[in-house]
Design an enzyme around this catalytic site. Structure first.
Site, PDB file in Angstrom:
ATOM      1  N   ARG A  27     -30.260   6.141  35.438  1.00 33.33           N
ATOM      2  CA  ARG A  27     -30.346   5.814  34.010  1.00 33.33           C
ATOM      3  C   ARG A  27     -29.325   6.578  33.179  1.00 33.33           C
ATOM      4  NH1 ARG A  27     -35.286   3.350  32.915  1.00 33.33           N
ATOM      5  NH2 ARG A  27     -34.982   3.794  30.728  1.00 33.33           N
ATOM      6  N   GLU A 468     -18.881 -12.841  38.458  1.00 27.88           N
ATOM      7  CA  GLU A 468     -19.671 -11.777  39.086  1.00 27.88           C
ATOM      8  C   GLU A 468     -18.811 -10.941  40.049  1.00 27.88           C
ATOM      9  OE1 GLU A 468     -22.208 -10.283  38.481  1.00 27.88           O
ATOM     10  OE2 GLU A 468     -22.794  -9.271  40.319  1.00 27.88           O
ATOM     11  N   LYS A 472     -18.268  -6.930  39.524  1.00 28.47           N
ATOM     12  CA  LYS A 472     -18.560  -5.929  40.570  1.00 28.47           C
ATOM     13  C   LYS A 472     -17.348  -5.047  40.782  1.00 28.47           C
ATOM     14  CE  LYS A 472     -22.008  -5.709  41.010  1.00 28.47           C
ATOM     15  NZ  LYS A 472     -22.802  -6.596  40.245  1.00 28.47           N
ATOM     16  N   GLU A 475     -16.590  -2.678  37.629  1.00 25.62           N
ATOM     17  CA  GLU A 475     -17.561  -1.648  37.258  1.00 25.62           C
ATOM     18  C   GLU A 475     -17.617  -0.489  38.251  1.00 25.62           C
ATOM     19  OE1 GLU A 475     -21.681  -2.915  36.885  1.00 25.62           O
ATOM     20  OE2 GLU A 475     -21.479  -4.328  38.532  1.00 25.62           O
ATOM     21  N   HIS A 491      -3.665 -21.772  30.886  1.00 25.54           N
ATOM     22  CA  HIS A 491      -3.631 -21.690  29.425  1.00 25.54           C
ATOM     23  C   HIS A 491      -3.446 -20.256  28.933  1.00 25.54           C
ATOM     24  CE1 HIS A 491      -4.509 -25.899  29.201  1.00 25.54           C
ATOM     25  NE2 HIS A 491      -5.576 -25.743  29.991  1.00 25.54           N
ATOM     26  N   LYS A 586     -27.831   2.085  34.701  1.00 25.68           N
ATOM     27  CA  LYS A 586     -28.452   0.863  35.202  1.00 25.68           C
ATOM     28  C   LYS A 586     -29.350   0.203  34.171  1.00 25.68           C
ATOM     29  CE  LYS A 586     -30.404  -1.231  39.203  1.00 25.68           C
ATOM     30  NZ  LYS A 586     -29.221  -2.098  39.347  1.00 25.68           N
TER      31      LYS A 586
HETATM   32  C1  G6P Z   1     -26.471  -2.869  33.245  1.00 28.82           C
HETATM   33  C2  G6P Z   1     -26.386  -2.755  34.751  1.00 28.82           C
HETATM   34  C3  G6P Z   1     -26.085  -4.127  35.357  1.00 28.82           C
HETATM   35  C4  G6P Z   1     -27.107  -5.145  34.908  1.00 28.82           C
HETATM   36  C5  G6P Z   1     -27.232  -5.192  33.383  1.00 28.82           C
HETATM   37  C6  G6P Z   1     -28.437  -6.005  32.941  1.00 28.82           C
HETATM   38  O1  G6P Z   1     -25.218  -3.148  32.711  1.00 28.82           O
HETATM   39  O2  G6P Z   1     -25.389  -1.830  35.115  1.00 28.82           O
HETATM   40  O3  G6P Z   1     -26.099  -4.025  36.764  1.00 28.82           O
HETATM   41  O4  G6P Z   1     -26.743  -6.397  35.371  1.00 28.82           O
HETATM   42  O5  G6P Z   1     -27.421  -3.869  32.863  1.00 28.82           O
HETATM   43  O6  G6P Z   1     -29.589  -5.346  33.371  1.00 28.82           O
HETATM   44  P1  G6P Z   1     -30.984  -6.034  33.603  1.00 28.82           P
HETATM   45  O7  G6P Z   1     -31.886  -4.922  34.019  1.00 28.82           O
HETATM   46  O8  G6P Z   1     -31.385  -6.623  32.274  1.00 28.82           O
HETATM   47  O9  G6P Z   1     -30.815  -7.070  34.635  1.00 28.82           O
END
Ligand code: G6P
Length: 591
Positions: A27, A468, A472, A475, A491, A586
């Site tokens: 977190r 996606e 990945k 990040e 474009h 996260k």
């Molecule tokens: C953060 C995490 C991502 C996640 C996003 C949405 O940015 O690093 O991995 O996709 O939040 O989070 P959630 O818990 O709402 O899926």
């Protein structure tokens, strides 16, 4: 973001809090701190830095006492410094506080407190809280009443834990908008941002709602609203196992969680047919359905949009949750809002839910964490069943979100059972996609270790996978990566392609194959190194990521595995920690 934990019981708080903070580190991980009551007063230790370094330096695990609070920080107000790390203390050091959230009116409160002689040690919004509490105690209030009086002065979001040396037999917890869960064990009582820090000690939990407080003692917890009226709580049982939240011998959570995808996907299929079909029909019959989500969850929703359209003929709109708020004024009750979220605590999603509910909309959610704020605010929820996901970058939760959308599409057509059968077959091929590409993904990641840019292109449903794949990559490896609709490249973005630029071409032999191939060739003609991702190789490809054959609608699930692997190895090759990318967390519990 930020993770908070408190413990009061018969065991030594130091090791329990430290272990809990390690589980909460996803977190936020720029600073860490703990405070415990050690017989005559409160001891506070904190510093900027990763938890293991600070714990070693400050000997956090040796802290004495049976009551304490801890915090792992993701900076919002004030830089990453020792002073700004939590806990924060009152002038006299008798009160310590940890906080997750944002106190929006802190500058006014701080100016007034400074005027009244309070001395501030940090630049944080949180520090106003212990000083306000100190004033309440001076007025003769006990700590519970003090917290009640102070929370009424705070604007914004908070999960707060308060320890006071005058009343060391209790920890006071308060919540508005930020998550806070109480854990009840036979040796003591916990409060934390989520259940993972105390899963090894107890499975019995109670969820605090907005504008509620809990008073934790050795023997349990009492619950109140902010006016002091008692609130009755059901005790729920968590089904997750403590070992699910460990690395289990792998170098990183990310690779462990990628390897868990086949079994996680099968768990996503363990839905109650009747309830799931009702959920699907609600979306199918909605006059208008808007799906809101953030990050990877939003990419799953874009795939979902394609699937619902192609398989069930239902069109839905997908919006970034933080942008949805700007369309909320004209929402009407006939719009159904569908949320997708792993954590169920993402502030932008919850904000959207509150706005939608205020307009009379029904809210459905697709969520992983049972008991999360989103699941409790929603009118109906279906669960991802992927167990705890610890790596900041979502992997298995993405697979399960996409799987749920497939199953919804089947269920809308009255073919739930057929969906389960087909998707079970695909789950078996996820492992094959891993085995075919593990070494290849590593080699590709290492080939491009000096490249600062990468492009991911695809059409239709594969465009969502391009988004996606690029997310990945950027990040966790910090390579600038862009996911684009292949047809849009000409474009503008094509101008950026030069000799040696890696272009991932998401190109299975589905309804997009030939058009995508042409766009790939256009990049190659400008010097790109073309990495084909699909079930069919092509002489134009410089590298080939091979996918097992499946019916064409299922390719996105198989594409996900090697794209996650390439990003993982790109991070490792650059010496980055894929589990804890810089600046990110996260569970994004601030807007
Ligand atoms: C953060 C995490 C991502 C996640 C996003 C949405 O940015 O690093 O991995 O996709 O939040 O989070 P959630 O818990 O709402 O899926």
């Amino acid at each position: 973001m930020c993770g908070i934990i408190g413990y009061i019981g018969v065991k030594s708080a130091g090791p329990i809090l430290l272990d809990g903070l390690r589980k909460l580190e996803y977190r936020g991980y720029d600073s860490v701190g703990m405070a415990t009551f050690e017989g005559s007063g409160i001891t506070l230790k904190k510093d900027a830095g990763r938890i293991d370094d600070v714990a070693k330096r400050e000997r956090l695990g040796d802290m004495q006492g049976n009551a304490g609070i801890g915090h792992t920080r993701w900076a919002t107000h004030g830089g990453v410094t020792k002073e700004n790390a939590h806990p924060h203390a009152s002038c006299d050091g008798q009160i310590v506080v940890v906080h997750n959230g944002i106190i929006e009116n802190y500058s006014e409160l701080r100016a007034a407190l400074a005027e009244r002689g309070h001395f501030f040690r940090s630049q944080t919004d949180t520090e106003v809280v212990p000083h306000l509490l100190e004033e309440e105690l001076r007025r003769g209030n006990g700590i519970e009443q003090a917290v009640r009086n102070v929370v009424k002065q705070l604007h914004g979001s908070f999960a707060l834990l308060v320890l006071c040396s005058r009343e060391p037999d209790k920890i006071v917890a308060a919540r508005r908008e930020s998550p806070l869960i109480i854990g009840l064990s036979d040796h003591g009582t916990f409060a934390a941002s989520d259940a993972t820090p105390f899963l090894g000690q107890t499975k019995h939990v109670a969820y605090l709602n907005d504008n509620e407080m809990a008073v934790l003692t050795r023997g349990g917890a009492a619950y109140f609203d902010f006016n002091g009226n008692p609130v009755r709580k059901e005790v729920a049982e968590i089904t997750w196992k403590a070992e699910q939240a460990t690395k289990g011998g792998h170098d990183y959570f990310m690779i462990k969680e990628i390897l868990e995808e086949p079994s996680a996907m099968r768990n996503a299929l363990l839905q109650d047919r009747k309830a799931f079909t009702e959920f699907a029909h609600e979306i199918a019959s909605a006059k208008k359905a808007m799906v809101i989500a953030c990050g990877t969850a939003r990419h799953s929703a874009i795939i979902g949009k394609h699937l619902l359209d192609r398989v069930a003929g239902k069109q839905v709109e997908v919006m970034i949750a933080s942008e949805f708020a700007y369309f909320a004024d004209n929402l009407t009750p006939d719009t159904l809002v569908v949320c997708v979220s792993q954590s169920g605590e993402t502030a932008d999603v919850l904000d959207g839910v509150r706005k939608a509910k205020a307009k009379g909309c029904r809210v459905l959610s697709i969520v992983n964490v049972v008991g999360s704020t989103l699941s409790r605010l929603s009118d109906r929820a279906v669960y991802l069943n992927c167990g705890p996901e610890v790596c900041v970058a979502a992997t298995k939760s993405f697979i399960n979100q996409v799987t749920v959308f497939y199953l919804l599409a089947y269920a809308m057509r009255g073919a739930f059972d057929e969906g389960v059968t087909e998707l079970t077959k695909v789950s078996e091929l996820l492992l094959k996609a891993f085995e075919l590409n593990d070494a290849r993904a590593k080699a590709i990641a290492e080939r491009f270790v000096k490249n600062g840019n990468a492009y991911y292109i695809g059409r239709g449903v594969n465009f969502a996978m391009a988004l996606e794949g690029a997310l990945k990559m950027k990040e966790i490896s910090y390579v600038h990566a862009e996911g684009m609709p292949a047809g849009e490249l000409k474009h503008g973005t094509l101008a950026l392609i030069e000799n040696g630029t890696p272009v991932f071409l998401l190109n299975p032999t589905d309804y997009t194959y030939y058009d995508t191939l042409s766009n790939g060739l256009e990049t190659k003609a400008r010097g790109a190194v073309l990495i084909g991702v699909g079930n069919k190789n092509n002489t134009a490809y410089d590298e080939f990521i091979e996918l097992p054959e499946v019916p064409e609608i299922f390719y996105p699930l198989l594409e996900a595995v090697p794209l996650q692997l390439v990003a993982y190895y790109a991070a490792v090759a650059r010496g980055r920690d894929p589990d804890r990318p810089r600046n990110l967390a996260k569970s994004v519990t601030v807007k």
